[in-house]
Design an enzyme around this catalytic site. Structure first.
Site, PDB file in Angstrom:
ATOM      1  N   ASP A 203       0.736  -1.215   0.001  1.00  0.00           N
ATOM      2  CA  ASP A 203       0.060  -0.022   0.006  1.00  0.00           C
ATOM      3  C   ASP A 203       0.752   1.140   0.337  1.00  0.00           C
ATOM      4  O   ASP A 203       0.492   2.420   0.361  1.00  0.00           O
ATOM      5  CB  ASP A 203      -1.077  -0.007   1.230  1.00  0.00           C
ATOM      6  CG  ASP A 203      -1.749  -1.433   1.406  1.00  0.00           C
ATOM      7  OD1 ASP A 203      -2.205  -1.829   0.146  1.00  0.00           O
ATOM      8  OD2 ASP A 203      -1.654  -1.778   2.442  1.00  0.00           O
ATOM      9  N   GLU A 204       2.048   1.245  -0.664  1.00  0.00           N
ATOM     10  CA  GLU A 204       2.886   2.478  -0.487  1.00  0.00           C
ATOM     11  C   GLU A 204       2.451   3.387  -1.730  1.00  0.00           C
ATOM     12  O   GLU A 204       2.942   4.556  -1.683  1.00  0.00           O
ATOM     13  CB  GLU A 204       4.446   2.114  -0.896  1.00  0.00           C
ATOM     14  CG  GLU A 204       4.990   1.135   0.339  1.00  0.00           C
ATOM     15  CD  GLU A 204       4.836  -0.304  -0.096  1.00  0.00           C
ATOM     16  OE1 GLU A 204       4.094  -0.781  -0.918  1.00  0.00           O
ATOM     17  OE2 GLU A 204       5.243  -1.305   0.671  1.00  0.00           O
TER      18      GLU A 204
ATOM     19  N   LYS B 263       2.143   2.420  -5.321  1.00  0.00           N
ATOM     20  CA  LYS B 263       2.965   1.711  -6.345  1.00  0.00           C
ATOM     21  C   LYS B 263       2.163   1.918  -7.742  1.00  0.00           C
ATOM     22  O   LYS B 263       2.830   2.506  -8.754  1.00  0.00           O
ATOM     23  CB  LYS B 263       3.087   0.403  -6.488  1.00  0.00           C
ATOM     24  CG  LYS B 263       4.176  -0.232  -5.182  1.00  0.00           C
ATOM     25  CD  LYS B 263       4.219  -1.556  -5.043  1.00  0.00           C
ATOM     26  CE  LYS B 263       3.125  -2.205  -4.461  1.00  0.00           C
ATOM     27  NZ  LYS B 263       2.835  -2.002  -3.126  1.00  0.00           N
TER      28      LYS B 263
ATOM     29  N   GLY C 127      -4.239  -3.876  -4.435  1.00  0.00           N
ATOM     30  CA  GLY C 127      -5.177  -2.974  -4.931  1.00  0.00           C
ATOM     31  C   GLY C 127      -4.305  -1.848  -5.230  1.00  0.00           C
ATOM     32  O   GLY C 127      -4.038  -1.005  -4.290  1.00  0.00           O
ATOM     33  N   HIS C 128      -4.165  -1.686  -6.690  1.00  0.00           N
ATOM     34  CA  HIS C 128      -3.034  -0.663  -7.003  1.00  0.00           C
ATOM     35  C   HIS C 128      -4.411   0.706  -7.451  1.00  0.00           C
ATOM     36  O   HIS C 128      -4.934   0.589  -8.335  1.00  0.00           O
ATOM     37  CB  HIS C 128      -2.520  -0.803  -8.231  1.00  0.00           C
ATOM     38  CG  HIS C 128      -1.439  -1.848  -7.608  1.00  0.00           C
ATOM     39  ND1 HIS C 128      -0.274  -2.394  -8.402  1.00  0.00           N
ATOM     40  CD2 HIS C 128      -0.848  -2.253  -6.474  1.00  0.00           C
ATOM     41  CE1 HIS C 128       0.604  -3.061  -7.715  1.00  0.00           C
ATOM     42  NE2 HIS C 128       0.024  -3.192  -6.334  1.00  0.00           N
TER      43      HIS C 128
ATOM     44  N   GLN D 272       2.326  -5.929  -3.438  1.00  0.00           N
ATOM     45  CA  GLN D 272       2.444  -6.146  -1.915  1.00  0.00           C
ATOM     46  C   GLN D 272       3.965  -5.034  -1.860  1.00  0.00           C
ATOM     47  O   GLN D 272       4.120  -4.417  -2.217  1.00  0.00           O
ATOM     48  CB  GLN D 272       2.592  -7.613  -1.469  1.00  0.00           C
ATOM     49  CG  GLN D 272       1.283  -8.201  -1.459  1.00  0.00           C
ATOM     50  CD  GLN D 272       0.826  -8.725  -2.792  1.00  0.00           C
ATOM     51  OE1 GLN D 272       1.677  -9.511  -3.354  1.00  0.00           O
ATOM     52  NE2 GLN D 272      -0.202  -8.479  -3.150  1.00  0.00           N
TER      53      GLN D 272
ATOM     54  N   GLY E 265     -11.040  -3.092   2.098  1.00  0.00           N
ATOM     55  CA  GLY E 265     -11.675  -2.097   2.784  1.00  0.00           C
ATOM     56  C   GLY E 265     -11.223  -1.979   4.354  1.00  0.00           C
ATOM     57  O   GLY E 265     -11.806  -1.093   5.176  1.00  0.00           O
TER      58      GLY E 265
ATOM     59  N   ASP F 255       2.310  14.746   2.342  1.00  0.00           N
ATOM     60  CA  ASP F 255       1.044  15.345   2.641  1.00  0.00           C
ATOM     61  C   ASP F 255       0.335  15.260   3.926  1.00  0.00           C
ATOM     62  O   ASP F 255       0.190  16.210   4.640  1.00  0.00           O
ATOM     63  CB  ASP F 255       0.080  15.769   1.555  1.00  0.00           C
ATOM     64  CG  ASP F 255      -0.457  14.367   1.232  1.00  0.00           C
ATOM     65  OD1 ASP F 255       0.394  13.478   0.759  1.00  0.00           O
ATOM     66  OD2 ASP F 255      -1.619  14.195   1.244  1.00  0.00           O
TER      67      ASP F 255
HETATM   68  P1  IMP Z   1      -2.654 -12.828   1.372  1.00  0.00           P
HETATM   69  O1  IMP Z   1      -1.572 -12.474   0.454  1.00  0.00           O
HETATM   70  O2  IMP Z   1      -3.872 -12.528   0.699  1.00  0.00           O
HETATM   71  O3  IMP Z   1      -2.654 -14.325   1.649  1.00  0.00           O
HETATM   72  O4  IMP Z   1      -2.491 -12.056   2.744  1.00  0.00           O
HETATM   73  C1  IMP Z   1      -1.305 -12.360   3.328  1.00  0.00           C
HETATM   74  C2  IMP Z   1      -0.803 -10.977   4.276  1.00  0.00           C
HETATM   75  O5  IMP Z   1      -0.269  -9.963   3.207  1.00  0.00           O
HETATM   76  C3  IMP Z   1      -1.979 -10.430   4.719  1.00  0.00           C
HETATM   77  O6  IMP Z   1      -1.496  -9.390   6.199  1.00  0.00           O
HETATM   78  C4  IMP Z   1      -2.646  -9.079   4.020  1.00  0.00           C
HETATM   79  O7  IMP Z   1      -3.100  -8.208   4.480  1.00  0.00           O
HETATM   80  C5  IMP Z   1      -1.015  -8.865   3.172  1.00  0.00           C
HETATM   81  N1  IMP Z   1      -1.368  -8.304   1.930  1.00  0.00           N
HETATM   82  C6  IMP Z   1      -1.468  -8.941   0.819  1.00  0.00           C
HETATM   83  N2  IMP Z   1      -1.665  -8.150  -0.144  1.00  0.00           N
HETATM   84  C7  IMP Z   1      -1.603  -7.110   0.381  1.00  0.00           C
HETATM   85  C8  IMP Z   1      -1.469  -5.774  -0.233  1.00  0.00           C
HETATM   86  O8  IMP Z   1      -1.454  -5.499  -1.651  1.00  0.00           O
HETATM   87  N3  IMP Z   1      -1.461  -4.644   0.313  1.00  0.00           N
HETATM   88  C9  IMP Z   1      -1.208  -4.797   1.805  1.00  0.00           C
HETATM   89  N4  IMP Z   1      -1.205  -5.802   2.298  1.00  0.00           N
HETATM   90  C10 IMP Z   1      -1.368  -6.993   1.661  1.00  0.00           C
END
Ligand code: IMP
Length: 426
Positions: free
Chosen positions: A13-14, A16, A40-41, A224, A302, A333
């Site tokens: 969630d940086e 990207k 989720g980009h 991720q 969410g 910001d």
């Molecule tokens: P999974 O990849 O859905 O099995 O989730 C494993 C861990 O990675 C959990 O803590 C998720 O919240 C985290 N995670 C997976 N995808 C994302 C992402 O795109 N952004 C932030 N955290 C993620």
């Protein structure tokens, strides 16, 4: 030409998606190399927000090829929904979206297995997005998976049935209450498969090789973050793929000697969604402010994100593992208005001061050691030039650059494409 990489350096969630979108005009090809619809980009332009899960973030640009690489796992149901949204906006993706035949497919039963596994863990759950990511990568490494290339073969449904049956037996084994109607789920799944089949499947490693030889520019888009990497992240609270630079080599078929710039993205503070250790996590008003001002809710689930101060010990580690050449700082910001900002520069690890990320960063072993930095009060969101940025903001950025010994070339001051400031041209 070398392949440039763009990777998240924290727990995802940086931002990207936004930066890939900003960079896309400089590249011929944007390629996703790992992860799947757990990502989720978010992209914002022309007053509209777009969220992509599996489709690369270059899709809104004409003349850019978007490749879903072999390292990605694809859920045909979610993929179809993404395509439907693009159709609504008249985005012509048919000619510009390619899929690797070696990418693995998420079955409905993979999602159910994810749910069963999490439910069986109780309090120790990973906090998975429940998109079936872990079970699909397990079938990949277990050599049982179904790949995109399989669905071009006549007998693939037999293979599908055998795997789905096996999954159902495994779900029973978990002995948790998971309600489902597989026939219903399969209707959507096969509909998704039919949609997927209308796209161009390619042998992507060959395609990338030819593109490189022809001098085309390629940007690999990570999903991720580095601290969620299956090897280098905060295991077991991680995702199931290599989110770090090496993952781009295996997830696209690019040789390590053919990697160019590595753009590392981080937020000016830290967030995490899901379970797992987080040394600089805040449980006070400061953390609440970051969450509120930064709209810190997962783009896929969410869920509210946990918030905390910037952790330079973890960031330094991520820069090392990835070989970051340039840094991009997001969401500066959000920190406007704090009198004092804290940055974690070292850990107290079992009574000793350390500067590296140890094996275990659970709270019983690790507490952060902070340096205080004066904050700024100015609203940055309307700024477009580096010369407009306040002194205290520049001091913060320079402090980080000195600590990390890597230039911060871009700072982002809001979600829109336009809210992106180039500090340094390299
Ligand atoms: P999974 O990849 O859905 O099995 O989730 C494993 C861990 O990675 C959990 O803590 C998720 O919240 C985290 N995670 C997976 N995808 C994302 C992402 O795109 N952004 C932030 N955290 C993620």
């Amino acid at each position: 030409m070398a392949v440039d990489l763009l990777l998240g350096l924290q727990w995802g969630d940086e931002g990207k998606g936004k930066i890939v979108d900003v960079f896309t005009s400089k590249y011929d090809i944007i390629a996703r190399f790992q992860g799947g619809p757990n990502a989720g980009h978010t992209l914002v332009f022309n007053g509209r927000k777009h969220v992509l899960h599996t489709i690369p973030s270059g899709i809104f640009h004409d003349n850019t090829i978007n490749l879903v690489g072999n390292g990605v796992v694809i859920d045909p149901v979610i993929f179809k929904k993404e395509l439907d949204k693009l159709d609504e906006q008249n985005v012509d993706y048919k000619k510009s979206l390619y899929i690797s035949r070696k990418a693995h497919i998420i079955l409905p039963t993979h999602r159910l297995l994810d749910a069963a596994s999490e439910a069986s863990k109780g309090k120790a759950k990973i906090g998975s997005t429940l998109k079936g990511i872990g079970p699909t990568y397990m079938d990949k490494t277990g050599r049982n998976g179904i790949r995109v290339g399989d669905i071009e073969l006549s007998n693939w449904k037999k293979k599908y049935r055998a795997l789905a049956d096996k999954h159902e037996a495994m779900i029973d084994f978990y002995d948790v209450d998971i309600q489902y109607d597989l026939e219903d789920l399969e209707t959507d799944f096969f509909e998704g498969i039919n949609t997927l089949k209308t796209l161009k499947f390619i042998d992507s490693e060959e395609y990338i090789h030819q593109a490189q030889t022809a001098g085309q520019s390629i940007l690999a888009e990570g999903a991720q973050g580095s601290l969620l990497d299956i090897d280098f992240g905060t295991y077991p609270f991680v995702t199931s793929s290599n989110t770090t630079a090496a993952g781009a080599c295996t997830g696209l078929g690019v040789a390590p000697s053919k990697i160019g710039d590595v753009f590392g993205i981080f937020k000016a503070y830290t967030t995490r969604v899901g379970s797992g250790p987080f040394p600089t996590e805040l449980f006070d008003e400061a953390g609440e402010t970051m969450g509120r001002v930064g709209h810190e809710f997962g783009a896929t689930t969410g869920r509210p994100r946990r918030c905390g101060w910037l952790d330079l010990v973890a960031l330094r580690y991520a820069c090392q593992v990835n070989g970051v050449t340039q840094l991009i700082m997001m969401k500066g910001d959000v920190l406007s208005g704090f009198d004092t900002l804290k940055v974690c520069t070292a850990y107290n690890y079992k009574g000793e001061t350390i500067n590296h990320l140890p094996y275990n960063i659970e709270a019983e072993n690790v507490s952060p050691i902070y340096t205080d930095i004066k904050g700024w009060s100015e609203d940055l969101t309307a700024m477009t030039e580096a010369s407009q940025l306040p002194k205290e903001f520049n001091d913060y950025v320079e402090f980080l650059e000195n600590e990390l010994s890597i230039p911060i070339t871009i700072v982002s001051v809001g979600p829109d494409r336009k809210q992106t400031i180039v500090r340094k041209e390299l």
